[in-house]
Design a protein around this motif. Structure first.
Motif, PDB file in Angstrom:
ATOM      1  N   GLU A  28      67.902  91.454  35.564  1.00 41.11           N
ATOM      2  CA  GLU A  28      67.574  90.033  35.470  1.00 41.11           C
ATOM      3  C   GLU A  28      68.193  89.243  36.625  1.00 41.11           C
ATOM      4  OE1 GLU A  28      68.352  88.327  31.675  1.00 41.11           O
ATOM      5  OE2 GLU A  28      67.263  89.885  30.583  1.00 41.11           O
ATOM      6  N   PHE A  29      69.342  89.688  37.103  1.00 47.22           N
ATOM      7  CA  PHE A  29      69.982  89.046  38.249  1.00 47.22           C
ATOM      8  C   PHE A  29      69.090  89.164  39.477  1.00 47.22           C
ATOM      9  CE2 PHE A  29      72.674  89.910  42.027  1.00 47.22           C
ATOM     10  CZ  PHE A  29      73.239  88.660  42.193  1.00 47.22           C
ATOM     11  N   PHE A  30      68.640  90.379  39.766  1.00 44.89           N
ATOM     12  CA  PHE A  30      67.783  90.584  40.934  1.00 44.89           C
ATOM     13  C   PHE A  30      66.451  89.860  40.774  1.00 44.89           C
ATOM     14  CE2 PHE A  30      70.596  94.317  41.102  1.00 44.89           C
ATOM     15  CZ  PHE A  30      71.058  94.192  42.396  1.00 44.89           C
ATOM     16  N   ASP A  31      65.860  89.920  39.583  1.00 43.90           N
ATOM     17  CA  ASP A  31      64.575  89.253  39.352  1.00 43.90           C
ATOM     18  C   ASP A  31      64.674  87.756  39.629  1.00 43.90           C
ATOM     19  OD1 ASP A  31      63.515  91.675  38.635  1.00 43.90           O
ATOM     20  OD2 ASP A  31      63.593  91.305  36.471  1.00 43.90           O
ATOM     21  N   ALA A  32      65.764  87.128  39.151  1.00 44.61           N
ATOM     22  CA  ALA A  32      65.921  85.687  39.336  1.00 44.61           C
ATOM     23  C   ALA A  32      66.053  85.320  40.808  1.00 44.61           C
ATOM     24  CB  ALA A  32      67.143  85.186  38.561  1.00 44.61           C
ATOM     25  N   LEU A  33      66.800  86.124  41.572  1.00 44.13           N
ATOM     26  CA  LEU A  33      67.068  85.791  42.979  1.00 44.13           C
ATOM     27  C   LEU A  33      65.873  86.029  43.890  1.00 44.13           C
ATOM     28  CD1 LEU A  33      69.752  84.654  44.127  1.00 44.13           C
ATOM     29  CD2 LEU A  33      69.950  85.608  41.830  1.00 44.13           C
ATOM     30  N   TYR A  34      64.888  86.806  43.429  1.00 41.82           N
ATOM     31  CA  TYR A  34      63.706  87.062  44.249  1.00 41.82           C
ATOM     32  C   TYR A  34      62.635  85.988  44.073  1.00 41.82           C
ATOM     33  CZ  TYR A  34      65.611  91.727  45.129  1.00 41.82           C
ATOM     34  OH  TYR A  34      66.408  92.783  45.517  1.00 41.82           O
ATOM     35  N   GLU A  35      62.863  85.027  43.159  1.00 41.67           N
ATOM     36  CA  GLU A  35      61.876  83.983  42.898  1.00 41.67           C
ATOM     37  C   GLU A  35      62.168  82.736  43.719  1.00 41.67           C
ATOM     38  OE1 GLU A  35      61.976  83.221  38.744  1.00 41.67           O
ATOM     39  OE2 GLU A  35      61.129  85.159  38.166  1.00 41.67           O
ATOM     40  N   GLU A  36      61.117  81.975  44.042  1.00 38.58           N
ATOM     41  CA  GLU A  36      61.270  80.676  44.690  1.00 38.58           C
ATOM     42  C   GLU A  36      61.762  79.661  43.652  1.00 38.58           C
ATOM     43  OE1 GLU A  36      60.901  79.723  47.722  1.00 38.58           O
ATOM     44  OE2 GLU A  36      59.903  81.404  48.704  1.00 38.58           O
ATOM     45  N   PRO A  37      62.569  78.663  44.044  1.00 37.30           N
ATOM     46  CA  PRO A  37      63.119  78.443  45.387  1.00 37.30           C
ATOM     47  C   PRO A  37      64.421  79.204  45.638  1.00 37.30           C
ATOM     48  CG  PRO A  37      63.800  76.668  43.961  1.00 37.30           C
ATOM     49  CD  PRO A  37      62.950  77.578  43.110  1.00 37.30           C
ATOM     50  N   LEU A  38      64.890  79.972  44.644  1.00 28.87           N
ATOM     51  CA  LEU A  38      66.188  80.623  44.783  1.00 28.87           C
ATOM     52  C   LEU A  38      66.220  81.586  45.962  1.00 28.87           C
ATOM     53  CD1 LEU A  38      67.025  81.332  41.022  1.00 28.87           C
ATOM     54  CD2 LEU A  38      67.729  79.399  42.443  1.00 28.87           C
ATOM     55  N   SER A  39      65.099  82.229  46.237  1.00 28.24           N
ATOM     56  CA  SER A  39      65.059  83.189  47.344  1.00 28.24           C
ATOM     57  C   SER A  39      65.251  82.511  48.698  1.00 28.24           C
ATOM     58  CB  SER A  39      63.744  83.970  47.320  1.00 28.24           C
ATOM     59  OG  SER A  39      62.638  83.095  47.470  1.00 28.24           O
ATOM     60  N   ARG A  40      64.998  81.197  48.753  1.00 27.16           N
ATOM     61  CA  ARG A  40      65.189  80.453  50.014  1.00 27.16           C
ATOM     62  C   ARG A  40      66.629  79.998  50.192  1.00 27.16           C
ATOM     63  NH1 ARG A  40      62.892  75.857  49.701  1.00 27.16           N
ATOM     64  NH2 ARG A  40      61.690  75.944  47.768  1.00 27.16           N
ATOM     65  N   TRP A  41      67.365  79.858  49.068  1.00 31.26           N
ATOM     66  CA  TRP A  41      68.715  79.324  49.122  1.00 31.26           C
ATOM     67  C   TRP A  41      69.794  80.398  49.093  1.00 31.26           C
ATOM     68  CZ3 TRP A  41      67.584  75.310  44.719  1.00 31.26           C
ATOM     69  CH2 TRP A  41      66.773  74.292  45.225  1.00 31.26           C
ATOM     70  N   TYR A  42      69.471  81.514  48.438  1.00 31.11           N
ATOM     71  CA  TYR A  42      70.499  82.524  48.202  1.00 31.11           C
ATOM     72  C   TYR A  42      70.194  83.836  48.904  1.00 31.11           C
ATOM     73  CZ  TYR A  42      72.417  79.678  44.372  1.00 31.11           C
ATOM     74  OH  TYR A  42      72.990  78.680  43.638  1.00 31.11           O
ATOM     75  N   GLU A  43      71.250  84.479  49.359  1.00 31.22           N
ATOM     76  CA  GLU A  43      71.203  85.846  49.863  1.00 31.22           C
ATOM     77  C   GLU A  43      72.081  86.702  48.949  1.00 31.22           C
ATOM     78  OE1 GLU A  43      72.840  88.422  53.699  1.00 31.22           O
ATOM     79  OE2 GLU A  43      73.027  86.234  53.659  1.00 31.22           O
TER      80      GLU A  43
END
Length: 314
Positions: free
Chosen positions: A102-117
């Motif tokens: 769930e951690f990886f799934d959340a970070l691969y979605e917009e807009p989070l993928s633009r803000w987080y590495e």
């Protein structure tokens, strides 16, 4: 972009204690830090242990439970809020029954993928890991550790070298049991946390993560793992300590992994953290009159009998 680290690990492994050390080191490097405590229960005792980090300027947030969709929305909302504040590093400490995917799934979605590495996945495991874990518990162990860039063993100062070797062997057997090719050796840090050096922390801060496959089960949401918590206890510290001992020794209570919480104790707070390997107590300046039991197949009626005339939640 803001780097985001996941501090994961099995139930009761010592994630919060490690997070305090790791976050403290990051603050010493001059970084702005945000922390999300991510739990399924409505009370998170571990948040109380992070007060000293808040005093040093770290931002701490909590995501509590609900149904899975509600939980995901709350987690995403917290991440968006922190992402807009431009922190150098965000640390996530999930529940010990968290599905790491769930951690990886959340970070691969917009807009989070633009803000987080995605920076690092650091897993914490007890050096005195119990040998007779259930199959579901072994699965949770695998799901928490499989993607870790580093595994940090807790309580190594209390464990003999043979016990540490048995713990690593147990982890590797569990990996094999659930079809994961990962095996642990050099990625495991197995020494007293008091002896961790700047070099160790620099290594952890850049350890990355692995993308490993393993058999998937539904025990996180459908299994018998859970917690009970009791508020406004009318107990003395000595009575609570004895009650914790009896609970851990009573097989009719289910499989209790950890008992932790606080009681008022004069001008301070009495803190307890108990497991089958021992009961640790002390005093702290921050607390809340609550005790939480975490385990598998907990028997509520039996456990309730140890806390008469006490408000129970769970």
């Amino acid at each position: 972009m803001t780097k985001i680290d996941l501090i994961t690990g099995f139930l009761g492994s010592g994630k919060t204690t490690f997070l305090k050390l790791y976050a403290g080191w990051l603050l010493d490097q001059g970084l702005r830090i945000g922390i999300i405590e991510n739990d399924f229960g409505a009370v998170n005792v571990d948040m109380l242990l992070l007060h000293d980090l808040e005093m040093r300027g770290a931002s701490t947030e909590m995501v509590i439970g609900g149904d899975i969709d509600c939980y995901r929305r709350r987690f995403r909302t917290k991440l968006i809020a922190l992402g807009m504040q431009g922190y150098d590093r965000v640390l996530i400490e999930p529940s010990g029954i968290y599905d790491v995917d769930e951690f990886f799934d959340a970070l691969y979605e917009e807009p989070l993928s633009r803000w987080y590495e995605i920076g690092n996945v650091i897993a914490v495991a007890d050096a005195k890991l119990e040998e007779d874990l259930s199959r579901d518990a072994d699965y949770l162990l695998v799901s928490q550790l499989a993607d870790a860039g580093r595994v940090v063993l807790s309580r190594t100062q209390e464990a003999a070298p043979e016990q540490i070797s048995r713990t690593i062997a147990h982890i590797n057997r569990a990996m094999e049991q659930f079809g994961c090719r990962r095996r642990f050796g050099g990625e495991v840090i197995a020494r007293d946390w008091k002896d961790l050096t700047d070099e160790d922390f620099r290594d952890l801060a850049g350890c990355g993560y692995r993308a490993e496959d393993h058999i998937k089960l539904q025990v996180v949401r459908e299994g018998g793992f859970g917690s009970l918590y009791y508020m406004d206890l009318a107990m003395t510290p000595a009575t609570l300590t004895e009650t914790a001992r009896k609970l851990l020794e009573d097989p009719d209570c289910g499989s209790i992994f950890r008992i932790k919480g606080f009681l008022p104790d004069g001008d301070a707070w009495f803190e307890i953290n108990a497991s089958h390997d021992g009961i640790r107590t002390g005093q702290t300046g921050q607390g809340q009159n609550v005790v939480i039991l975490v385990g598998e197949n907990l028997k509520k009626d039996r456990i309730d009998s140890y806390f008469p005339e006490t408000e129970m939640k769970g």
